[in-house]
Design a protein around this motif. Structure first.
Motif, PDB file in Angstrom:
ATOM      1  N   SER A  37       4.443  -7.116  21.410  1.00 19.54           N
ATOM      2  CA  SER A  37       4.074  -8.962  21.995  1.00 19.54           C
ATOM      3  C   SER A  37       2.513  -8.788  21.155  1.00 19.54           C
ATOM      4  CB  SER A  37       4.260  -9.059  23.444  1.00 19.54           C
ATOM      5  OG  SER A  37       5.646  -9.031  23.712  1.00 19.54           O
ATOM      6  N   GLY A  38       1.734  -8.123  21.163  1.00 15.93           N
ATOM      7  CA  GLY A  38       1.048  -8.963  20.681  1.00 15.93           C
ATOM      8  C   GLY A  38       1.046  -8.179  19.013  1.00 15.93           C
ATOM      9  N   LEU A  39       1.332  -7.409  18.161  1.00 12.52           N
ATOM     10  CA  LEU A  39       2.004  -7.641  17.078  1.00 12.52           C
ATOM     11  C   LEU A  39       2.492  -9.403  15.954  1.00 12.52           C
ATOM     12  CD1 LEU A  39       3.806  -3.728  16.149  1.00 12.52           C
ATOM     13  CD2 LEU A  39       1.662  -5.081  15.822  1.00 12.52           C
ATOM     14  N   VAL A  40       3.620  -9.703  17.477  1.00  9.16           N
ATOM     15  CA  VAL A  40       4.314 -10.603  17.397  1.00  9.16           C
ATOM     16  C   VAL A  40       2.888 -12.341  17.470  1.00  9.16           C
ATOM     17  CG1 VAL A  40       5.538 -12.835  17.865  1.00  9.16           C
ATOM     18  CG2 VAL A  40       6.187 -10.107  18.142  1.00  9.16           C
ATOM     19  N   ALA A  41       2.262 -11.993  18.145  1.00 11.16           N
ATOM     20  CA  ALA A  41       0.757 -12.716  17.670  1.00 11.16           C
ATOM     21  C   ALA A  41      -0.637 -11.867  18.384  1.00 11.16           C
ATOM     22  CB  ALA A  41       0.962 -13.393  19.084  1.00 11.16           C
ATOM     23  N   PRO A  42      -1.080 -11.778  17.164  1.00  6.09           N
ATOM     24  CA  PRO A  42      -2.160 -10.954  17.123  1.00  6.09           C
ATOM     25  C   PRO A  42      -3.176 -11.196  17.784  1.00  6.09           C
ATOM     26  CG  PRO A  42      -1.666 -11.146  15.077  1.00  6.09           C
ATOM     27  CD  PRO A  42      -0.911 -11.649  15.392  1.00  6.09           C
ATOM     28  N   TYR A  43      -4.308 -10.989  17.987  1.00  8.81           N
ATOM     29  CA  TYR A  43      -5.303 -12.116  17.815  1.00  8.81           C
ATOM     30  C   TYR A  43      -5.914 -11.990  17.794  1.00  8.81           C
ATOM     31  CZ  TYR A  43     -10.063 -12.169  20.685  1.00  8.81           C
ATOM     32  OH  TYR A  43     -11.107 -12.943  21.192  1.00  8.81           O
TER      33      TYR A  43
END
Length: 399
Positions: A191-197
């Motif tokens: 999920s973090g890779l799909v929507a990075p900070y």
């Protein structure tokens, strides 16, 4: 059967096993729900007055399970826990464990009897417990220095994996269903890779500090004396600093020291304690002190565990118990933030090795194994045939 370590609401109102207000559910639970006050407010805001009989997090957890069901409750919890929930209406037992597996939960069938508990020692006293050693688990132990979930040292008994729950029907008690995952690290990473900070470095640091502060503050909610283990390293010093910043009085910190300067961290811990102004206690361990602990280890741990830190951990907890009931520590910081050496060099090594075809790497490894090379190079030869990044990492971390 339940033996309680009282942290929130030490009165008899928090005793377990606890029955739900509606009478349908019964729970035995080990752990602490750090957001239980927020969950209580959410229950109240959603309508339906709750006549609380205690201010324990056990009652909060049980009421959420009765109102929302198992899956929604698990998704809402912030804390460390394992619990057994009995549904008297559906005649169903639910066993569940927290996301990272901080609290243990063993379960399995022995001589046709379903057994479960927080410790193998509890299961071993049952007359149907067999206690046959699982040789497959023993080989895993020799590889990793501990026995990872879902294995246990005994045949027929397994650990419930972190972030999972399992539901067992009384009508089909001889069947052990597969656990269901409600949370996984891999999913969070994806999920973090799909929507990075998208913030800048300063914003990221502020967000991280707020997150860690919120975590520490939640774990300071206690009706019993509270302290912290302090080694002088980054992780424990950060926890102690955040605790002290949110306390009107000096928090209690504890450290274990060694006479050998190569292993002694107590001086660093004392320096941090002076800087923060904590009420600091330290205990210097001799070789005899450490040796005296070894005969106690089989009674402390339920199954083989080869981490040498178990000896100073026992000594510092014994020291802390004289002053506090709960102590926070910096454990887990290296795992979360990549502090251990393998987390740093493994990606670089794999990036270089993966450029070579698998067949070529296997051929090179076979050639190296026959040469009188240092152990470091033999270790490299053993990991070269890895099929992918995960296989490479498992090989690196194996002994």
């Amino acid at each position: 059967v339940h033996r309680r370590l009282s942290i929130l609401d030490v009165s008899t109102a928090g005793q377990q096993p606890m029955h739900s207000h509606c009478g349908r559910y019964v729970i035995a639970y080990n752990g602490e729900i750090y957001n239980h006050l927020q969950l209580r407010k959410k229950l109240q805001d959603q309508g339906g007055v709750v006549n609380w009989i205690s201010h324990s997090d056990t009652e909060t957890l049980l009421t959420c399970l009765a109102r929302w069901g198992v899956r929604r409750t698990l998704d809402s919890l912030v804390g460390m826990f394992s619990f057994a929930l009995w549904d008297r209406q559906e005649q169903t037992l639910t066993l569940a464990r927290d996301r990272m597996g901080e609290k243990p939960l063993y379960w399995g069938t022995q001589n046709g009897t379903l057994l479960f508990g927080s410790e193998l020692k509890a299961l071993k006293v049952h007359p149907d417990f067999v206690g046959e050693i699982d040789r497959n688990a023993l080989s895993v132990f020799l590889r990793h220095n501990y026995i990872p979930a879902p294995h246990s040292i005994y045949k027929g008994i397994q650990k419930l994996p972190p972030g999972c729950y399992v539901q067992i029907s009384a009508s089909n008690r001889g069947h052990c269903p597969e656990p269901v995952s409600y949370w996984s690290v891999n999913h969070c990473v994806s999920s973090g890779l799909v929507a990075p900070y998208e913030g800048n470095e300063a914003e990221a640091l502020d967000s991280l500090e707020n997150t860690i502060t919120q975590s520490v503050q939640g774990q300071m909610l206690s009706d019993v004396p509270l302290g912290a283990f302090l080694s002088g390293g980054v992780d424990s010093s950060l926890i102690a600093a955040l605790m002290q910043s949110r306390s009107a009085t000096a928090i209690k910190t504890f450290a274990v020291g060694f006479d050998d300067p190569r292993f002694n961290e107590a001086e660093h811990a004392a320096a941090v304690a002076r800087h923060l102004g904590t009420d600091h206690t330290e205990f210097y361990v001799s070789a005899d002190d450490a040796l005296d602990v070894i005969p106690k280890l089989p009674d402390i741990y339920c199954e083989p565990f080869a981490d040498s830190s178990q000896i100073p951990t026992y000594l510092v907890t014994k020291l802390a118990k004289q002053h506090v009931t709960v102590a926070l520590s910096g454990d887990g910081g290296d795992e979360l933030f990549g502090g251990y050496t393998p987390y740093q060099f493994a990606p670089r090594y794999w990036a270089a090795l993966s450029r070579l075809p698998l067949s070529l790497r296997c051929a090179i490894a076979r050639m190296m194994e026959g040469l009188p090379l240092p152990d470091k190079y033999l270790k490299l030869a053993s990991v070269m045939p890895a099929k992918d990044r995960e296989d490479f990492y498992r090989s690196v971390m194996s002994h």
